[in-house]
Design an enzyme around this catalytic site. Structure first.
Site, PDB file in Angstrom:
ATOM      1  CE  LYS A  92      -3.483  -0.752   2.688  1.00 35.88           C
ATOM      2  NZ  LYS A  92      -4.350  -0.866   3.870  1.00 35.88           N
ATOM      3  CE  LYS A 104      -3.625  -3.027  10.197  1.00 34.82           C
ATOM      4  NZ  LYS A 104      -4.000  -2.029   9.165  1.00 34.82           N
TER       5      LYS A 104
HETATM    6  P1  NAD Z   1     -14.448   0.312  12.563  1.00 34.47           P
HETATM    7  O1  NAD Z   1     -14.262  -0.487  13.777  1.00 34.47           O
HETATM    8  O2  NAD Z   1     -14.583   1.792  12.701  1.00 34.47           O
HETATM    9  O3  NAD Z   1     -15.753  -0.178  11.747  1.00 34.47           O
HETATM   10  C1  NAD Z   1     -16.015  -1.470  11.334  1.00 34.47           C
HETATM   11  C2  NAD Z   1     -17.521  -1.669  11.283  1.00 34.47           C
HETATM   12  O4  NAD Z   1     -17.825  -2.947  10.707  1.00 34.47           O
HETATM   13  C3  NAD Z   1     -18.187  -1.642  12.673  1.00 34.47           C
HETATM   14  O5  NAD Z   1     -19.255  -0.717  12.653  1.00 34.47           O
HETATM   15  C4  NAD Z   1     -18.658  -3.084  12.874  1.00 34.47           C
HETATM   16  O6  NAD Z   1     -19.836  -3.179  13.656  1.00 34.47           O
HETATM   17  C5  NAD Z   1     -18.904  -3.530  11.435  1.00 34.47           C
HETATM   18  N1  NAD Z   1     -18.911  -4.980  11.255  1.00 34.47           N
HETATM   19  C6  NAD Z   1     -18.156  -5.918  11.875  1.00 34.47           C
HETATM   20  N2  NAD Z   1     -18.439  -7.157  11.423  1.00 34.47           N
HETATM   21  C7  NAD Z   1     -19.418  -6.996  10.505  1.00 34.47           C
HETATM   22  C8  NAD Z   1     -20.142  -7.895   9.684  1.00 34.47           C
HETATM   23  N3  NAD Z   1     -19.907  -9.203   9.732  1.00 34.47           N
HETATM   24  N4  NAD Z   1     -21.065  -7.389   8.845  1.00 34.47           N
HETATM   25  C9  NAD Z   1     -21.305  -6.072   8.799  1.00 34.47           C
HETATM   26  N5  NAD Z   1     -20.642  -5.156   9.545  1.00 34.47           N
HETATM   27  C10 NAD Z   1     -19.711  -5.609  10.384  1.00 34.47           C
HETATM   28  O7  NAD Z   1     -13.246  -0.093  11.608  1.00 34.47           O
HETATM   29  P2  NAD Z   1     -12.627   0.739  10.394  1.00 34.47           P
HETATM   30  O8  NAD Z   1     -11.485   1.527  10.902  1.00 34.47           O
HETATM   31  O9  NAD Z   1     -13.730   1.423   9.649  1.00 34.47           O
HETATM   32  O10 NAD Z   1     -12.009  -0.450   9.522  1.00 34.47           O
HETATM   33  C11 NAD Z   1     -12.798  -1.239   8.655  1.00 34.47           C
HETATM   34  C12 NAD Z   1     -11.894  -1.941   7.655  1.00 34.47           C
HETATM   35  O11 NAD Z   1     -11.148  -0.956   6.930  1.00 34.47           O
HETATM   36  C13 NAD Z   1     -10.873  -2.896   8.254  1.00 34.47           C
HETATM   37  O12 NAD Z   1     -10.672  -3.984   7.364  1.00 34.47           O
HETATM   38  C14 NAD Z   1      -9.613  -2.061   8.301  1.00 34.47           C
HETATM   39  O13 NAD Z   1      -8.437  -2.859   8.288  1.00 34.47           O
HETATM   40  C15 NAD Z   1      -9.770  -1.268   7.029  1.00 34.47           C
HETATM   41  N6  NAD Z   1      -8.974  -0.029   7.016  1.00 34.47           N
HETATM   42  C16 NAD Z   1      -9.151   0.930   7.975  1.00 34.47           C
HETATM   43  C17 NAD Z   1      -8.388   2.100   7.922  1.00 34.47           C
HETATM   44  C18 NAD Z   1      -8.605   3.238   8.891  1.00 34.47           C
HETATM   45  O14 NAD Z   1      -8.008   4.306   8.692  1.00 34.47           O
HETATM   46  N7  NAD Z   1      -9.447   3.107   9.899  1.00 34.47           N
HETATM   47  C19 NAD Z   1      -7.425   2.256   6.915  1.00 34.47           C
HETATM   48  C20 NAD Z   1      -7.277   1.260   5.951  1.00 34.47           C
HETATM   49  C21 NAD Z   1      -8.057   0.124   6.014  1.00 34.47           C
END
Ligand code: NAD
Length: 470
Positions: A92, A104
C-alpha cells in the site's frame, strides 16, 4: 472463516503478480516474508480480575523506515491476520508513494465489551511492551488506528510513549491518527473513506473501462451497498453521496441489514443506531437480521468496509455488483476474485483503495516532524497576493467582482484544504499508475495484479539501489 489463511491469500496474490516483474527469485522471497514478528502476552486487570492479553506487532518490510501500520482491537486477532495486514501495508505504501515499510499491530480483545478504564490499561501496557522491544518510535515504527481503535487510543499511545521519552523533541511523531488537539492532523479521521471516494470516482472516469461494465462514466447516480458503517464505511458513503451524488441503497452491520432503493441517509442511520443500538427497524427501509444476503443485491458499487474474507467462493457467484471497492483489507478471497473476474466484475483492490488513511498519516507525521500546522506560514500571504490580483483585475476592467466570489478567489489554503488536495492528488496519480501497468502488460487481468506489480517494482528499486547488508 478462520480456516482461510489471510496471509496465504496475500501470498497467492503476490505470486500471481511476481511473474510480471522479472525479479530475481531470492529478492522476491525477501520482499514476501515478514521481517520481524513480535508476539506478546501481558497481564492486565479487568474489573478486578487478572487477564492475560495476547497481542502482536509485525514489521513486514524494513526497506524503508519507519515502518507503519494500524493497530487492530478484535477478538479474531491472530498472528496470521496481523502478518497479512502488515504485508498489505508494505505494498500500500509503495503504491501511494508513502516512504514507509509496512507494519501492523493487533490485540486479541473485544473492545466493544470492555469499559474505557480497561481499554486504557490494555492500550498503555501494549505500548509499553512495544517500547521495551524498540517496536515503536518516530523513526522506527509508527502505529495508527484500525478496526476497533481510533483517536482516543492513539492519544493514550502518545502519552505512554512520551512518559518514557521525556524531552525527545519528535516524540509526537511516534503515532498517527491522534486527536487534532494532540498534534493530530485535520482530515485524518475521514481520510480512508475520502480516499475510497476519490478512488472510485477516478476508476469511474475512464469511459472505455466503465462502458465495459455496462455503466455510464461518473459516480453521480450510482447505487451503493456498504458493509460496515464504522469509520471507513460511514465516511466513504457520506462523501460519495454529498460530493459525488451517489445513492446508498443498502447497509450491512453486525446485527443485520437495511435496504431502501430510494436511498438511505447515512447520518440519520448512524443516529438511529446510536439511539436504538441497532440499525434494524430504521424508518423507510426493509430490515433483515441476515447481514450477508444484502451483499448479493443488485447495485453498481459494493463497498465491503468491515473485515477480511467476506466475499468467498461460497457467495461470489451470487454477487451482482458491477464494481467492488475493497475499503476493508482483504474482503475478497482469491478464489472469489477468480469467480468475480470471470463475470467481468471490476475489483478495486484494498492496497490501493483504502490507502487514504496511510497517506494522511504520512502528512501527519510530516507535520509532527516539522512542528508546524500546514498552511500557517503561507495562508495569509496567499490571501493578500490574490486580493491584490483581484483588485488589479477590477481596476483594469472597470468591473466589480462580487464579495462572495472575491472571497472564494482569494482565500488561502487551510490545513484541511491542503490535506484533502494532497490526498486527492495521491489517489488520482496512483490509480493512473496501476491502470497504466495493467494496460502495458496485456496478460494482467485484474487491477489487483497490476497494483501488486506496481508496488513490487517500487520496492525492488529500493533493494537494487541500496544493496544488501553486509
Ligand atoms: P471500525 O471499527 O470503525 O468499523 C467497522 C464496522 O464494521 C463496525 O461498525 C462493525 O460493527 C462492522 N462490522 C463488523 N463485522 C461486521 C459484519 N460481519 N457485517 C457487517 N458489519 C460488520 O473499523 P474501520 O477503521 O472502519 O475499519 C474497517 C476496515 O477498513 C478494516 O478492514 C480495516 O483494516 C480497514 N482499514 C481501515 C483504515 C482506517 O483508517 N481506519 C485504513 C485502511 C483500512
Amino acid at each position: 472463516m478462520s480456516k482461510i489463511s489471510f496471509f496465504k491469500n496475500v501470498e497467492r496474490n503476490f505470486d500471481k503478480a511476481a511473474k510480471y516483474t522479472q525479479l530475481h527469485e531470492g529478492l522476491l522471497a525477501q520482499i514476501k516474508v515478514c521481517n520481524s514478528v513480535y508476539e506478546m502476552r501481558f497481564p492486565v486487570r479487568v474489573n478486578g480480575e487478572y487477564k492475560v492479553i495476547e497481542a502482536y506487532r509485525v514489521q513486514h518490510s524494513h526497506h524503508r523506515m519507519p515502518t507503519k501500520g494500524g493497530i487492530r482491537f478484535s477478538s479474531n486477532v491472530n498472528q496470521d491476520e496481523v502478518m497479512a495486514l502488515a504485508a498489505l501495508m508494505t505494498y500500500k505504501c509503495a503504491i501511494v508513494d508513502v516512504p514507509f515499510g509496512g507494519a501492523k499491530g493487533g490485540v486479541r480483545i473485544n473492545p466493544f465489551a470492555l469499559d474505557e478504564v480497561s481499554l486504557q490499561s490494555i492500550t498503555r501496557r501494549y505500548t509499553t511492551e512495544l517500547i521495551r522491544k524498540k517496536f515503536i518510535g518516530p523513526g522506527i515504527d509508527v502505529p495508527a488506528p484500525d478496526y476497533g481503535t481510533g483517536e482516543r487510543e492513539m492519544a493514550w499511545i502518545l502519552d505512554t510513549y512520551q512518559a518514557f521519552h521525556h524531552g525527545e523533541v519528535d516524540a509526537v511523531a511516534c503515532v498517527t491518527g491522534k486527536p487534532v488537539n494532540q498534534n493530530g492532523i485535520r482530515g485524518r479521521t475521514e481520510a480512508t473513506g475520502r480516499g475510497v471516494y476519490y478512488g472510485i470516482r477516478e476508476a469511474l472516469s475512464f469511459e472505455e473501462d466503465v462502458k465495459a461494465l455496462g455503466l455510464q462514466p461518473g459516480i453521480g447516480g450510482k447505487t451503493m451497498i456498504v458493509q460496515g458503517l464504522g469509520n471507513v464505511g460511514s465516511y466513504a458513503s457520506r462523501i460519495a453521496i454529498e460530493e459525488g451524488g451517489a445513492k446508498l441503497i443498502g447497509v450491512a452491520e453486525y446485527e443485520g441489514s437495511v435496504y431502501n432503493e430510494n436511498g438511505i441517509d447515512v447520518d440519520a442511520l448512524l443516529e438511529y443506531r446510536k439511539e436504538h443500538k441497532t440499525i434494524l427497524g430504521f424508518p423507510g427501509a426493509i430490515s433483515s437480521k441476515d447481514n450477508k444476503k444484502i451483499l448479493e443485491e443488485e447495485c453498481d458499487i459494493l463497498i465491503p468496509a468491515a473485515l477480511e474474507s467476506q466475499i468467498t467462493q461460497e457467495n461470489a457467484g451470487r454477487i451482482k455488483a458491477k464494481i467492488i471497492a475493497e475499503a476493508a483489507n482483504g474482503p475478497v478471497t482469491p478464489e472469489a476474485e477468480d469467480i468475480l473476474s470471470a463475470k467481468g466484475v471490476m475489483i478495486i483492490p484494498d492496497m490501493y483503495i483504502n490507502a487514504g488513511g496511510v497517506t494522511v498519516s504520512y502528512f501527519e507525521w510530516l507535520k509532527n516532524l516539522s512542528h508546524i500546522r500546514f498552511g500557517r506560514m503561507d495562508k495569509r500571504f496567499n490571501n493578500n497576493t490574490y486580493r491584490n490580483l483581484v483588485g488589479l483585475v477590477e481596476r483594469l476592467t472597470g468591473k466589480t467582482i462580487e464579495e462572495r466570489e472575491k472571497e472564494f478567489l482569494t482565500r488561502g489554503a487551510d490545513e484541511i484544504d491542503l490535506v484533502r488536495s494532497g490526498l486527492e492528488e495521491t489517489m488520482i496519480t496512483s490509480y493512473n499508475h496501476i491502470r497504466e501497468t495493467k494496460k502495458s502488460i496485456k496478460q494482467i487481468e485484474t487491477l489487483r495484479t497490476a497494483a501488486f506489480v506496481t508496488a513490487l517494482n517500487k520496492v525492488r528499486n529500493d533493494y537494487l539501489s541500496l544493496g544488501i547488508f553486509p
